[in-house]
Design an enzyme around this catalytic site. Structure first.
Site, PDB file in Angstrom:
ATOM      1  N   HIS A 115       0.703   5.249   1.376  1.00 40.23           N
ATOM      2  CA  HIS A 115      -0.083   6.119   2.251  1.00 40.23           C
ATOM      3  C   HIS A 115       0.569   7.504   2.269  1.00 40.23           C
ATOM      4  O   HIS A 115       1.796   7.609   2.405  1.00 40.23           O
ATOM      5  CB  HIS A 115      -0.132   5.536   3.668  1.00 40.23           C
ATOM      6  CG  HIS A 115      -0.929   6.377   4.612  1.00 40.23           C
ATOM      7  ND1 HIS A 115      -2.306   6.367   4.626  1.00 40.23           N
ATOM      8  CD2 HIS A 115      -0.543   7.283   5.544  1.00 40.23           C
ATOM      9  CE1 HIS A 115      -2.734   7.228   5.534  1.00 40.23           C
ATOM     10  NE2 HIS A 115      -1.686   7.796   6.104  1.00 40.23           N
ATOM     11  N   SER A 151       4.543   6.961   2.426  1.00 42.80           N
ATOM     12  CA  SER A 151       5.155   5.704   2.852  1.00 42.80           C
ATOM     13  C   SER A 151       4.612   4.553   2.025  1.00 42.80           C
ATOM     14  O   SER A 151       3.406   4.482   1.777  1.00 42.80           O
ATOM     15  CB  SER A 151       4.810   5.409   4.323  1.00 42.80           C
ATOM     16  OG  SER A 151       5.129   6.499   5.166  1.00 42.80           O
ATOM     17  N   ASN A 184       0.858  -1.193   0.000  1.00 38.59           N
ATOM     18  CA  ASN A 184       0.000   0.000   0.000  1.00 38.59           C
ATOM     19  C   ASN A 184       0.891   1.239   0.000  1.00 38.59           C
ATOM     20  O   ASN A 184       2.030   1.198   0.448  1.00 38.59           O
ATOM     21  CB  ASN A 184      -0.886   0.007   1.255  1.00 38.59           C
ATOM     22  CG  ASN A 184      -1.838   1.181   1.271  1.00 38.59           C
ATOM     23  OD1 ASN A 184      -2.442   1.527   0.248  1.00 38.59           O
ATOM     24  ND2 ASN A 184      -1.982   1.819   2.427  1.00 38.59           N
ATOM     25  N   ASP A 206      -2.964   0.983   7.936  1.00 33.47           N
ATOM     26  CA  ASP A 206      -1.785   1.835   7.714  1.00 33.47           C
ATOM     27  C   ASP A 206      -0.653   1.513   8.691  1.00 33.47           C
ATOM     28  O   ASP A 206       0.155   2.389   9.025  1.00 33.47           O
ATOM     29  CB  ASP A 206      -2.162   3.330   7.822  1.00 33.47           C
ATOM     30  CG  ASP A 206      -3.204   3.729   6.781  1.00 33.47           C
ATOM     31  OD1 ASP A 206      -3.185   3.159   5.670  1.00 33.47           O
ATOM     32  OD2 ASP A 206      -4.040   4.610   7.084  1.00 33.47           O
TER      33      ASP A 206
HETATM   34  C1  GRF Z   1      -2.627   8.785  -2.883  1.00 29.59           C
HETATM   35  O1  GRF Z   1      -2.358   9.955  -2.178  1.00 29.59           O
HETATM   36  C2  GRF Z   1      -2.291   7.576  -2.050  1.00 29.59           C
HETATM   37  O2  GRF Z   1      -1.220   7.779  -1.190  1.00 29.59           O
HETATM   38  C3  GRF Z   1      -3.552   7.392  -1.248  1.00 29.59           C
HETATM   39  O3  GRF Z   1      -4.587   7.713  -2.123  1.00 29.59           O
HETATM   40  C4  GRF Z   1      -4.118   8.608  -3.124  1.00 29.59           C
HETATM   41  C5  GRF Z   1      -4.389   7.947  -4.429  1.00 29.59           C
HETATM   42  O4  GRF Z   1      -4.146   8.791  -5.516  1.00 29.59           O
HETATM   43  N1  GRF Z   1      -3.596   6.043  -0.714  1.00 29.59           N
HETATM   44  P1  GRF Z   1      -4.210   8.201  -6.970  1.00 29.59           P
HETATM   45  O5  GRF Z   1      -5.580   7.548  -7.141  1.00 29.59           O
HETATM   46  O6  GRF Z   1      -3.092   7.212  -7.152  1.00 29.59           O
HETATM   47  O7  GRF Z   1      -4.065   9.394  -7.871  1.00 29.59           O
END
Ligand code: GRF
Length: 223
Positions: free
Chosen positions: A117, A144, A115, A153
């Site tokens: 985050h 991260s 993932n 998370d």
């Molecule tokens: C990103 O900021 C990611 O860290 C979070 O959700 C957002 C997704 O953006 N988990 P995208 O859909 O990849 O543009």
């Protein structure tokens, strides 16, 4: 060329909920050969999102599994597992997938699900991370990449991209700076995994057989 090599390319399944800009960064690096893998499926829990268009434009199979059509988290997760496992992927990539999983789901993909985050975990788990970082007066913020466990998370960290928070930053400007770094670090981690260099051993992340520190590798944005 070795005739078996095509079969051995790792398969990736990417889960999204929205814009899919991280998905795009990974598509681009698969497309130019930096990541030697196939994205076999992009799954979204939301219909009509930009990430699905990005996948289709790249010729990748897409599917929507709408959580609103399931009466429990359990039944939704079971359907996700059924669909993901039909692809037999080596790695499941969460790229802005905005659903909380059951432990049955996260345990099923232990050591093979990542993932990203938008914070320097363990700071600012959950949502609205950029506004919360500004509110807290943080000097540094970032993103991260971590292996996914049942703790939201909270899984073992692989890499953190660190950006400075300037006095004139707003939640929006900070989000832009962090997202740009996400597009750098996520493909790097996917590449490492696909090359067999990255693994999870219990709670310990290893890169090239070396144990990483608890906060993972620090990647500093050039300012
Ligand atoms: C990103 O900021 C990611 O860290 C979070 O959700 C957002 C997704 O953006 N988990 P995208 O859909 O990849 O543009």
């Amino acid at each position: 060329m070795d005739s078996s090599s095509a079969q051995e390319r790792p398969k990736l399944v990417v889960l999204i909920s929205g814009s899919g800009s991280n998905l795009q960064a990974i598509i681009d690096q698969v497309g130019n050969g930096t990541i030697d893998a196939d994205i076999s499926l992009v799954l979204s829990n939301n219909p009509d999102v930009m990430g699905l268009q990005r996948a289709s434009a790249a010729g990748i199979n897409t599917e929507v599994i709408n959580h609103r059509e399931y009466d429990s988290r359990d039944s939704f997760d079971r359907e996700l597992i059924r669909r993901i496992d039909a692809e037999q992927p080596q790695l499941v990539i969460l790229a802005g997938f905005m659903r909380i999983f059951t432990p049955a789901f996260t345990n099923h993909y232990a050591g093979r699900m990542l993932n990203i985050h938008p914070s320097l975990l363990p700071e600012f788990k959950g949502v609205n991370t950029h506004a919360r970082a500004i509110e807290a007066g943080a000097n540094q913020h970032g993103a991260s990449v971590h292996f996914v466990t049942s703790e939201l998370d909270g899984g073992p960290l692989v890499i953190q991209a660190i950006v400075d928070v300037n006095e004139d930053d707003t939640a929006e400007t900070l989000a832009g700076k962090v997202l740009q770094q996400e597009h750098t670090i996520y493909p790097i981690v996917v590449k490492w995994f696909c090359e067999g260099r990255l693994s999870l051993d219990g709670n310990q992340v290893r890169l090239d057989k070396q144990s990483l520190p608890p906060q993972g590798i620090a990647h500093r944005a050039e300012s």
